[in-house]
Write an enzyme that holds these catalytic residues in place. Structure first.
Site, short mmCIF file in Angstrom:
data_model
loop_
_atom_site.label_atom_id
_atom_site.label_comp_id
_atom_site.label_asym_id
_atom_site.label_seq_id
_atom_site.Cartn_x
_atom_site.Cartn_y
_atom_site.Cartn_z
N ASP A 179 -31.16 45.08 19.08
CA ASP A 179 -31.09 46.49 19.41
C ASP A 179 -31.69 46.81 20.77
OD1 ASP A 179 -29.86 47.82 17.08
OD2 ASP A 179 -31.49 46.83 16.01
N GLU A 208 -24.81 54.40 7.68
CA GLU A 208 -25.50 53.13 7.88
C GLU A 208 -26.98 53.42 8.09
OE1 GLU A 208 -25.58 49.66 11.23
OE2 GLU A 208 -23.69 50.73 11.05
#
Lengths: 392, 257
Positions: B57, B46
């Site tokens: 995040d 990924e």
């Protein structure tokens, strides 16, 4: 018609571009806010607090010396006289009542200059709710008095240390905090930005400004509609409030004053419509300042409240369809207007609001036009900036 | 056939997906890291496309995004680096990125490039499902790109079913209501959530992400799903590494063995 559609869009701007983790929260708000806001209990509590706690209605003041100078009938909508010193509290009062009705226990908020943080800390104290405010590390250094105000009110102020350490990063941190605490926490966004339904919800809470202008002007001038309404735009909550009931009255010109910073072409500006392009910021499609590669650019304005790289989607739409006229007011000119108002009317305005005042020098209007300028906040918080600038 | 489909057709257990940010720790590390991930024995790569404002995040990945941008990473640069990578790397590759940089690149141009270089799927955390269905699904399908959706402990059963019906790659299960890298270890509450989703018998395989960092958490997650995704913990390995190739391989070995 200017207004939000069922999908949360104003024309091609708006929507809810959020991580799936926030979907249940935003959905909960979307499903409930209209019904709650329309309920008689909510309205009674909201209106009651606006009157007795915030001090509304705020005066619509005919500024005679300013009027004489500019050759028009200039009225100031005195949001600077609201409790906590700015219009921000109209929204936090509304949202905290909403949060209570949704059964939330904790409040989080972002703040730039600290005005929205103070307004949030204030209503949390009022309602006995736990309050955490995210603020850029740089802004914490720049706005010490407001940080201490929040602490005195019992709020916890958490520095945002990522990115540029200012408002945009504080907003990112508040969103992350909400992702981490989705069940018991309500996020009070301070402007008409963020995922749908925030922009519309905040605009509706702030719409009390233009609701009052209408009847106050009727009393003073015998008509509800001024020729022009002028307001400053960072994210754009005071402008949305001042424009709201005039969106669909085309004979009323709407003037949005953005922060030109050191000049639109200087690379140090927050004039979003001049320098921005369509994209996604903080959960909505809007106009924002970004690189060709889609990275968000750090804005500049002498006024911390306008130091934001985007604008609310409703303003992007007003710009797109030409319903509002946008001007970019530079730091120096805003400061001069702040001093001018102080000397002519005995009112020291917030530097944000001083941008709206300077717009009088940038637009065409007819002699004796009735002009309402939304004086969104008072200058106490900006004393340090006025002193540093020194041109008085 | 899309490499993601091929993978899950043959491997149903202990599938390991490794996330890293393109351009971190150094601008030109992208393909070497991919090769090392494959050599180490992971199953999916990924690649994070760095963004100035990555709201989903946590601090570790945020920092890596910022450093990658400072290093000069951009969408153009990334696609330049990825030209020809299929000669060296055979694992399914998924691009993870926020919508704004992709919109500025142009959604169709982006999909076309993905297909040209050999990308198999996308994870776009701020692309809502309805927007995807209305605006982008046909486009992604026409370029053979599998779109992955996230679910969290707060996602209702009804919505999980809708998501399951609208994707055919895998479902990314966010292990807690949390940003990446925020928590360590796996709690009983999380186990209940893993079991609840397992019992829904979804048609898509499920990978658990957020909070997976080592062999123990990987094994626990794999007991309740088809495998797991490691992001922040891997970024830390890269950050502290003096020999990327060796450190990446030995870290992945330590997780899967």
């Amino acid at each position: 018609m200017i207004g939000v559609d069922e999908r949360g869009y104003y024309g091609s701007f708006g929507g809810a571009f959020i991580p799936e983790m926030l979907h249940p929260n935003v959905e909960e708000l979307k499903e409930n806010y209209e019904a709650i806001m329309a309920s008689p209990e909510f309205q009674a509590e909201f209106r009651g607090l606006l009157k007795d706690y915030v001090g509304r209605p705020t005066p619509l003041y005919f500024a005679s010396r300013l009027s004489e100078k500019y050759g028009a009938k200039v009225y100031l909508k005195r949001e600077d006289l609201c409790h906590t010193g700015a219009h921000k509290v109209n929204n936090t009062i509304g949202q905290i009542i909403l949060a209570k009705k949704l059964g939330k226990k904790r409040i989080i908020a972002e703040t730039g200059a600290g005005q929205h943080g103070v307004a949030t800390a204030t209503v949390c104290a009022l309602m006995g709710m736990e309050c955490t405010v995210y603020m850029g590390e740089l802004d914490i250094q720049r706005q010490r008095p407001n940080v201490e105000r929040m602490r005195i009110l019992g709020a916890q102020v958490i520095p945002a240390t990522s990115g540029s350490k200012t408002l945009k990063d504080a907003t990112n941190e508040a969103m992350r905090a909400w992702i981490n605490n989705p069940v018991d926490t309500h996020y009070i966004i301070g402007s008409v930005v963020g995922p749908h339904p925030y922009p519309e919800m905040v605009a509706r809470f702030q719409s009390v400004i233009s609701e009052e202008i209408k009847w106050q002007l009727k009393e003073k001038e015998g008509r509800e509609n001024p020729d022009l309404v002028i307001a400053c735009v960072g994210g754009g909550s005071n402008a949305a409030g001042a424009f709201f009931h005039y969106y669909n009255t085309p004979e009323v010109r709407l003037i949005a004053a953005e922060a030109g910073g050191l000049g639109v072409e200087s690379g140090k500006t927050a004039a979003t419509t001049a320098k921005g392009t369509p994209g996604i910021l903080h959960g909505s499609k809007t106009i924002l300042m970004q690189t060709e590669d889609g990275q968000v650019v750090e804005p500049h304005s002498i006024s911390a409240g306008l130091d934001y790289p985007g604008i609310g989607p409703v303003h992007a739409h007003l710009f797109e369809v030409g319903r509002a006229e946008f001007v970019a007011v530079e730091d120096e000119d805003a400061m001069k207007s702040g001093i001018e108002l102080s000397r002519l009317e005995g009112i020291i305005p917030a530097i944000e609001s001083a941008h709206a005042l300077y717009a009088l020098n940038m637009i065409e209007y007819k002699k004796d036009d009735v002009i309402v300028i939304n004086l969104s906040g008072r200058g106490d918080k900006d004393l340090e900036t006025y002193i540093k600038w020194g041109g008085y | 056939m899309n490499r993601i489909h091929t993978l899950f057709n043959t491997k149903k257990e202990r599938v390991l997906s490794i996330y890293f940010t393109a351009g971190f720790p150094n601008l030109e590390d992208t393909v070497p890291i991919m090769e090392a991930i494959e050599a180490g024995g992971a199953d999916i790569i990924e690649i994070g496309v760095p963004y100035s404002d990555p709201v989903a995040d946590g601090p570790t990945i945020q920092d890596s995004n910022q450093i990658a941008l400072q290093n000069g990473m951009s969408m153009n640069k990334l696609f330049e680096q990825l030209v020809g990578f299929r000669a060296k790397v055979h694992l399914p590759v998924v691009l993870m990125g926020y919508l704004n940089p992709i919109m500025q690149y142009g959604m169709e141009a982006f999909c076309k490039k993905c297909k040209e270089v050999g990308v198999d799927g996308l994870i776009l955390p701020d692309l809502p499902m309805q927007e995807y269905l209305d605006e982008y699904k046909a486009l992604f399908d026409s370029y053979g790109l599998v779109n992955t959706f996230l679910i969290s402990p707060q996602t209702s059963e009804k919505r999980i079913r809708e998501i399951d019906g609208n994707t055919d790659g895998f479902i990314y299960m966010v292990s807690s209501h949390s940003i990446t890298g925020a928590k360590s270890g796996i709690s009983e509450e999380q186990i209940n959530y893993f079991e609840r989703v397992r019992e829904m018998n979804l048609k898509n395989p499920r990978l658990i992400g957020f909070g997976i960092s080592n062999s123990e958490t990987f094994t626990t997650a794999s007991n309740y799903s088809n495998g797991a995704i490691i992001g922040s913990a891997f970024i830390k390995v890269l950050k502290n590494s003096e020999n990327l190739k060796e450190d990446v391989q030995s870290y992945i070995q330590s997780v899967i063995n």
